[in-house]
Design an enzyme around this catalytic site. Structure first.
Site, PDB file in Angstrom:
ATOM      1  N   HIS A  72      70.005 -12.146 -45.750  1.00 29.47           N
ATOM      2  CA  HIS A  72      70.383 -13.492 -46.185  1.00 29.47           C
ATOM      3  C   HIS A  72      69.174 -14.420 -46.070  1.00 29.47           C
ATOM      4  CE1 HIS A  72      74.965 -12.951 -45.253  1.00 29.47           C
ATOM      5  NE2 HIS A  72      74.484 -12.048 -46.076  1.00 29.47           N
ATOM      6  N   PRO A 292      78.403 -18.793 -29.699  1.00 29.21           N
ATOM      7  CA  PRO A 292      77.996 -17.994 -30.867  1.00 29.21           C
ATOM      8  C   PRO A 292      77.559 -18.798 -32.077  1.00 29.21           C
ATOM      9  CG  PRO A 292      80.386 -18.022 -30.660  1.00 29.21           C
ATOM     10  CD  PRO A 292      79.846 -18.703 -29.434  1.00 29.21           C
ATOM     11  N   LYS A 296      72.658 -16.271 -31.517  1.00 28.59           N
ATOM     12  CA  LYS A 296      71.507 -15.933 -30.681  1.00 28.59           C
ATOM     13  C   LYS A 296      71.754 -14.822 -29.664  1.00 28.59           C
ATOM     14  CE  LYS A 296      68.859 -18.733 -32.649  1.00 28.59           C
ATOM     15  NZ  LYS A 296      68.175 -18.065 -33.750  1.00 28.59           N
ATOM     16  N   TYR A 384      66.787 -20.788 -36.430  1.00 28.35           N
ATOM     17  CA  TYR A 384      67.811 -19.830 -36.851  1.00 28.35           C
ATOM     18  C   TYR A 384      67.212 -18.459 -37.132  1.00 28.35           C
ATOM     19  CZ  TYR A 384      72.486 -18.699 -38.530  1.00 28.35           C
ATOM     20  OH  TYR A 384      73.752 -18.154 -38.649  1.00 28.35           O
TER      21      TYR A 384
END
Length: 390
Positions: A72, A292, A296, A384
């Site tokens: 992604h 969550p 991580k 991220y």
């Protein structure tokens, strides 16, 4: 039995450590109190940072992940009736995340260790960790009906939040903890995901997340009361809430299908310092838990292991102790940054039970600013896709 490194737990942290040590020519034994079948089928979240993906590929563990993992290059935020895509590739110089189940990572690691002749003792219940301040720490365990002992040079406690590793040094640890006033109702549905990328949705009725396990299997989450009962969440109510919270701003309809699994998970942040005592080192969930929202959990465990494996290699190959002495400090710098990011994502996207109208407007302003500012988006994307290890 004697080995150089005794490892508690055959989750991703323990197995990866054993694999990395093997590549350095260092012996280890992994003790796991559950069966191999249980470990390989224990479903956990599976969003892998770019740095984790690169490590698995570089160390020979990524072949199946490259075939089956879903890469992604961004995620989507939905709030206040509109949607905004966050382009990781553009914001981070081409980096991405990969959706690949944690149980799949574990299967790959077990296969690699066994193929290399590695020692993994399943259904071996560790009962005591002893002499960690000496040069010969020991693990007592029960296996095949006998009480046995593993003598080693070092012990790595990768046995999770409830394992005996942290309990062996609990008197000398500082604990930092936060409990959140909500949980996640998670479902696994035999239905295709509505989108090809993850969608984080902040709705006035609560947070929701659209994720996936495969192009045919959706993983979906709803904010709920952490003390709620699954009996209060029949399938019809779950789908109705998902439609309400995710189909905003012109988003696609959420396909329905049979719900294969459902569970409620409380959310918390947890860190212990230091992550070492004598010759025992804590890693993964034994040392820290994150909510969550920031994806991580397993990635932090991988980061710990990279630092620990380097430190142990320095000791056994060059008789250096500096890596071992600084292990906790090095890991904690990354851990606290991940805690900050996970707390920030959680606080920005969830509806707090005691929130006022003022708080509500602040959340929306934060989301509006983040999605409208390239520097803010770069900071989000950088965290991220994963900060460097060590």
């Amino acid at each position: 039995m004697r080995t150089q490194v005794g490892i508690l737990g055959a989750g991703p942290a323990g197995l990866l450590l054993s694999h990395l040590l093997h590549l350095e020519g260092i012996d280890s034994v992994v003790l796991e109190d559950r069966s191999r079948s249980y470990v390989e089928n224990r479903i956990r979240a599976g969003v892998l940072e770019q740095v984790t993906v690169d490590l698995l590929n570089d160390t020979g563990l990524g072949e199946r992940m490259q075939r089956e993992g879903l890469v992604h290059h961004g995620v989507e935020f939905a709030f206040a009736g509109r949607r905004h895509r966050i382009d990781f590739a553009d914001l981070t110089g081409g980096k991405a995340i990969t959706v690949y189940g944690q149980h799949e990572v574990v299967r790959d690691m077990i296969a690699a260790r066994l193929a290399a002749g590695g020692q993994i003792l399943f259904e071996a219940r560790a009962t005591a960790v002893e002499d960690i301040e000496s040069e010969r720490p020991r693990i007592r365990y029960e296996h095949e009906g006998e009480v046995r002992e593993l003598a080693c040079d070092f012990i790595a406690a990768c046995d999770g939040f409830h394992g005996i590793g942290r309990a062996a040094v609990s008197d000398g640890l500082r604990v930092y903890e936060r409990h959140y006033p909500f949980g996640w109702l998670g479902i696994l549905a035999d239905a295709p995901p509505a989108t090809e990328e993850l969608v984080y949705s902040r709705h006035e009725t609560g947070f929701s997340l659209l994720s996936m396990r495969s192009p045919q299997m959706a993983r979906l989450y709803l904010q709920c009361d952490p003390e709620d009962d699954l009996k209060n969440w029949p399938d019809e109510r779950i789908w109705a809430e998902l439609h309400t919270r995710l189909e905003v701003g012109g988003g696609p309809a959420v396909p329905e299908g049979p719900i294969l699994q459902k569970s409620i998970t409380a959310m918390r942040s947890f860190v212990v310092e230091p992550m070492q005592a004598g010759r025992l080192f804590l890693a993964g969930d034994a040392a820290h838990i994150v909510p969550p929202t920031g994806a991580k959990g397993m990635n932090l465990a991988v980061g710990d292991i990279v630092v620990l494996a380097r430190a142990l290699a320095g000791y056994f190959r060059q008789n250096r102790t500096d890596g071992l002495e600084t292990y906790s400090d090095v890991c904690l710098r990354r851990i606290w940054k991940a805690q900050r990011f996970s707390w920030w994502m959680t606080s920005m996207l969830h509806i707090f039970p005691d929130a006022t109208a003022f708080d509500d407007r602040l959340q929306l302003a934060e989301l509006d600013y983040v999605t409208g500012s390239r520097p803010a988006l770069q900071a989000l994307a950088e965290n991220y896709v994963g900060l460097p290890f060590g």
